[in-house]
Design a protein around this motif. Structure first.
Motif, PDB file in Angstrom:
ATOM      1  N   ASP A  57      30.834  28.483 -20.414  1.00 16.58           N
ATOM      2  CA  ASP A  57      32.032  28.139 -19.661  1.00 16.58           C
ATOM      3  C   ASP A  57      31.663  27.960 -18.184  1.00 16.58           C
ATOM      4  N   TRP A  58      32.647  27.706 -17.351  1.00 17.57           N
ATOM      5  CA  TRP A  58      32.433  27.428 -15.936  1.00 17.57           C
ATOM      6  C   TRP A  58      31.815  28.623 -15.205  1.00 17.57           C
ATOM      7  N   VAL A  59      30.854  28.317 -14.332  1.00 13.60           N
ATOM      8  CA  VAL A  59      30.205  29.321 -13.484  1.00 13.60           C
ATOM      9  C   VAL A  59      30.279  28.833 -12.048  1.00 13.60           C
ATOM     10  N   LYS A  60      30.714  29.709 -11.162  1.00  6.34           N
ATOM     11  CA  LYS A  60      30.794  29.349  -9.739  1.00  6.34           C
ATOM     12  C   LYS A  60      29.394  29.218  -9.155  1.00  6.34           C
ATOM     13  N   ALA A  81      14.753  27.892   0.195  1.00  7.12           N
ATOM     14  CA  ALA A  81      15.944  28.694  -0.056  1.00  7.12           C
ATOM     15  C   ALA A  81      16.747  28.034  -1.175  1.00  7.12           C
ATOM     16  N   VAL A  82      17.620  28.799  -1.799  1.00 11.94           N
ATOM     17  CA  VAL A  82      18.495  28.248  -2.836  1.00 11.94           C
ATOM     18  C   VAL A  82      19.390  27.193  -2.199  1.00 11.94           C
ATOM     19  N   TRP A  83      19.634  26.123  -2.925  1.00 10.93           N
ATOM     20  CA  TRP A  83      20.427  25.015  -2.406  1.00 10.93           C
ATOM     21  C   TRP A  83      21.834  25.438  -2.005  1.00 10.93           C
ATOM     22  N   ASN A  84      22.412  24.680  -1.077  1.00 13.78           N
ATOM     23  CA  ASN A  84      23.818  24.873  -0.729  1.00 13.78           C
ATOM     24  C   ASN A  84      24.679  24.070  -1.720  1.00 13.78           C
ATOM     25  N   ASN A  85      26.002  24.151  -1.579  1.00 17.04           N
ATOM     26  CA  ASN A  85      26.891  23.472  -2.526  1.00 17.04           C
ATOM     27  C   ASN A  85      26.660  21.969  -2.576  1.00 17.04           C
ATOM     28  N   PHE A 101      30.207  19.111 -13.629  1.00 17.97           N
ATOM     29  CA  PHE A 101      30.396  19.756 -12.329  1.00 17.97           C
ATOM     30  C   PHE A 101      31.817  19.525 -11.837  1.00 17.97           C
ATOM     31  N   ASP A 102      32.471  20.589 -11.401  1.00 17.15           N
ATOM     32  CA  ASP A 102      33.812  20.519 -10.837  1.00 17.15           C
ATOM     33  C   ASP A 102      33.693  20.783  -9.342  1.00 17.15           C
ATOM     34  N   LYS A 103      33.800  19.724  -8.568  1.00  8.21           N
ATOM     35  CA  LYS A 103      33.611  19.823  -7.120  1.00  8.21           C
ATOM     36  C   LYS A 103      34.695  20.684  -6.466  1.00  8.21           C
ATOM     37  N   LYS A 104      35.938  20.559  -6.914  1.00  4.88           N
ATOM     38  CA  LYS A 104      37.037  21.310  -6.298  1.00  4.88           C
ATOM     39  C   LYS A 104      36.859  22.817  -6.481  1.00  4.88           C
ATOM     40  N   ARG A 105      36.401  23.229  -7.643  1.00  2.67           N
ATOM     41  CA  ARG A 105      36.201  24.658  -7.916  1.00  2.67           C
ATOM     42  C   ARG A 105      34.774  25.109  -7.619  1.00  2.67           C
ATOM     43  N   ALA A 106      33.902  24.165  -7.227  1.00  2.00           N
ATOM     44  CA  ALA A 106      32.487  24.455  -6.987  1.00  2.00           C
ATOM     45  C   ALA A 106      31.901  25.235  -8.172  1.00  2.00           C
ATOM     46  N   SER A 107      32.132  24.663  -9.372  1.00  2.00           N
ATOM     47  CA  SER A 107      31.702  25.320 -10.602  1.00  2.00           C
ATOM     48  C   SER A 107      30.983  24.321 -11.499  1.00  2.00           C
ATOM     49  N   VAL A 108      30.166  24.864 -12.372  1.00  4.43           N
ATOM     50  CA  VAL A 108      29.375  24.027 -13.275  1.00  4.43           C
ATOM     51  C   VAL A 108      29.343  24.653 -14.662  1.00  4.43           C
ATOM     52  N   ARG A 109      29.160  23.804 -15.661  1.00  3.29           N
ATOM     53  CA  ARG A 109      28.913  24.287 -17.016  1.00  3.29           C
ATOM     54  C   ARG A 109      28.034  23.255 -17.719  1.00  3.29           C
TER      55      ARG A 109
END
Length: 117
Positions: A57-60, A81-85, A101-109
């Protein structure tokens, strides 16, 4: 280090410095775990943590960036360093066949196998 675990027919398992290509069967190599990141792609490095945090499911992105294995991959393999959004957004847009990828929620699955076909 420098040794191989091999099977010698009919029933011997041995650790040897050299492999006899006629008598020995070597299907795998044991490597230091720290070497695992050297052969890993970014997709592979992210899939495990995404599944661990969201189970498909979605992960921020904030949770993904905070994950220790993701941080280790970026430091060890990418030497950064780990990437930014924005950088994650660019990556997931470029790999839309594997990631949703859901840009509005800054989440991925990850996409399911059916979605990847």
């Amino acid at each position: 280090p420098g040794h191989y675990l091999s099977f010698r027919s009919p029933g011997t398992l041995c650790m040897a410095g050299l492999v006899d290509e006629v008598k020995d069967i070597t299907d795998f190599y044991l490597v230091d775990y720290s070497a695992a990141y050297r052969t890993m792609t970014v997709d592979e490095a992210l899939l495990g943590p995404v599944m661990a945090h969201g189970n498909g499911d979605w992960v921020k992105l904030s949770d993904l960036r905070a994950d220790l294995s993701v941080r280790n991959f970026f430091q060890s393999m990418l030497k950064s360093a780990v990437w930014n959004n924005r950088e994650f957004e660019d990556f997931f847009d470029g790999h839309f066949d594997k990631w949703e990828f859901d840009k509005k929620r800054a989440s991925v699955r990850p996409r399911s196998a059916a979605q990847q076909l």
